[in-house]
Design an enzyme around this catalytic site. Sequence first.
Site, PDB file in Angstrom:
ATOM      1  CE  LYS A 119      -3.737   0.551   2.245  1.00 48.39           C
ATOM      2  NZ  LYS A 119      -4.482   0.876   3.329  1.00 48.39           N
ATOM      3  N   GLY A 132      -1.015   7.714  -5.861  1.00 50.03           N
ATOM      4  CA  GLY A 132      -0.760   6.405  -5.467  1.00 50.03           C
ATOM      5  C   GLY A 132       0.012   6.237  -4.065  1.00 50.03           C
ATOM      6  NE  ARG A 182      -4.724  -4.446   2.969  1.00 48.16           N
ATOM      7  CZ  ARG A 182      -5.615  -3.333   2.654  1.00 48.16           C
ATOM      8  NH1 ARG A 182      -6.094  -2.524   3.518  1.00 48.16           N
ATOM      9  NH2 ARG A 182      -5.851  -3.436   1.288  1.00 48.16           N
ATOM     10  NE  ARG A 189     -10.622  -4.579  -2.400  1.00 48.60           N
ATOM     11  CZ  ARG A 189      -9.913  -3.753  -1.680  1.00 48.60           C
ATOM     12  NH1 ARG A 189     -10.687  -3.231  -0.860  1.00 48.60           N
ATOM     13  NH2 ARG A 189      -8.473  -3.673  -1.504  1.00 48.60           N
ATOM     14  CG  ASP A 258     -14.702   0.447  -1.722  1.00 48.23           C
ATOM     15  OD1 ASP A 258     -15.842   1.060  -1.499  1.00 48.23           O
ATOM     16  OD2 ASP A 258     -13.467   1.216  -1.406  1.00 48.23           O
ATOM     17  CG  ASP A 268      -9.408   1.069   3.824  1.00 49.51           C
ATOM     18  OD1 ASP A 268      -9.222   1.758   5.066  1.00 49.51           O
ATOM     19  OD2 ASP A 268      -9.862   1.271   2.977  1.00 49.51           O
TER      20      ASP A 268
END
Length: 498
Positions: A119, A132, A182, A189, A258, A268
């Site tokens: 990430k 990004g 991660r 999802r 999501d 998340d």
Amino acid sequence: MSTTVLEGQAVRFPFDNSYARLPERFHARLDPTPVAAPRLLRLNDALARRLGLDPAALALPEGVAVLAGNRVPEGAEPLAAAYAGHQFGNFVPQLGDGRAILLGEVVAPDGARFDVQLKGSGPTPFSRRGDGRAALGPVLREYLVSEAMAALGVPTTRALAAVATGEEVYRETALPGAVLTRVASSHIRVGSFAYFAARGDVEALRVLADHAIARHYPGLAGAANPYRALLDGVIARQAALVARWMGIGFIHGVMNTDNTSISGETIDYGPCAFMDAYDPATVFSSIDQFGRYAYGNQPRIMQWNLARLAEALLPLLAETEEAALASANEALAGFAPAFEGAYLEGLRAKIGLPGGSAGDAALAGELLKAMAENRADFTLTFRRLCDVAEGRAVEGDASVRGLFADPAAFDAWAVRWRARLLEVGGDPMARAAAMRAVNPAVIPRNHLVEAALAAARGGDLAPFEALLESTARPYEDQPGADVLPQGAEEPYVTFCGT
């Protein structure tokens, strides 16, 4: 600077990339964007070993280069996944990994399969004009809170590493950048299914559903209707997950579709936080202006999200629309009893009456009502109740009743609770031990998290390390762990960190 593949490297990942073998419309293939000066901030040695990786090798410059996105390890097939999402109820037909890249899937020594994702690894075709990248604060928050959730026994994604980039990212101001590695059972999802449903791509829906079944629900492959069984399975896992959130005072903060995982893991950790004073209307997220994702709304919102999954799966559930709708509604009707059963079971255990009578649920509800009316701390009320259950009547009662604006509210409830404990009987010491096993003494307190992140932005990781170590033992009494913020404070606000 170009991304290169390591040959003959010390760091080896046992990759077997099943998602990369899905059709090209499922993802975009690209390498992470290298960073200027990667520096390892934190490595999760225990998780590395769980994955069959060598922590010592990961800590070497070659390993840090992989964790930063500067080098692609042998066997990786980097990609950004495509998915859609309902954001605060509004459908966005294309989101996708805008600042994350899946390196691949590793197969652990016990055969379990895990995604390894970076990430903050640079822009992708789904970035929507974003850079990004990720800032240091949100990366360390996710590392800290996801690992705390794992220690609490809540299904969750995990953090393998945090790496400073040596670059700045620009939000409202310039911030130090970082990359989080991660680990998840997968990153499929509800929005992954919605993406193809919105395009009328039934073939892709079927491929994705078959993949999800094979990966997360292999026992359902032989069911009479495996797609209905998949829906039932996801509903059951998410009902249990939200019940666990509610039992520890956790507020996800951005329960978009999501961010709703098919595997049943918490995913998340943007504007998440834990409650201090109990209030079902508690909201921390800066963007949740109307309380859609408030603590008390989380079960309802999860059921809403699952309804969106059911809608996406309709073409697979039955041959006719009428039969498919009936099947979907039947499945969704199972959420409420599944959640309520898990939630009430958790509440009973928290007050020392597991598996009791229907009246015990009402007794727990009365305690929550008194807590809400008196701004009692959620975590400490239940933890200190363990002392009372053990028989420390004077000392224990004082420690709990002092948390209530009107201590008499606790006194009135405690009379009924003690009468019920006497009726049930049993060893008070054993009861208190069982209560301590489900009522944490330590959570990532918001003021401590913010202090740790502020210190880290200034170059001092010691408070972060101390909090990480403390929250790794949530069910142990620890000196100073029950210290609450003092004095009047502004309402606590969290941010997505995007």
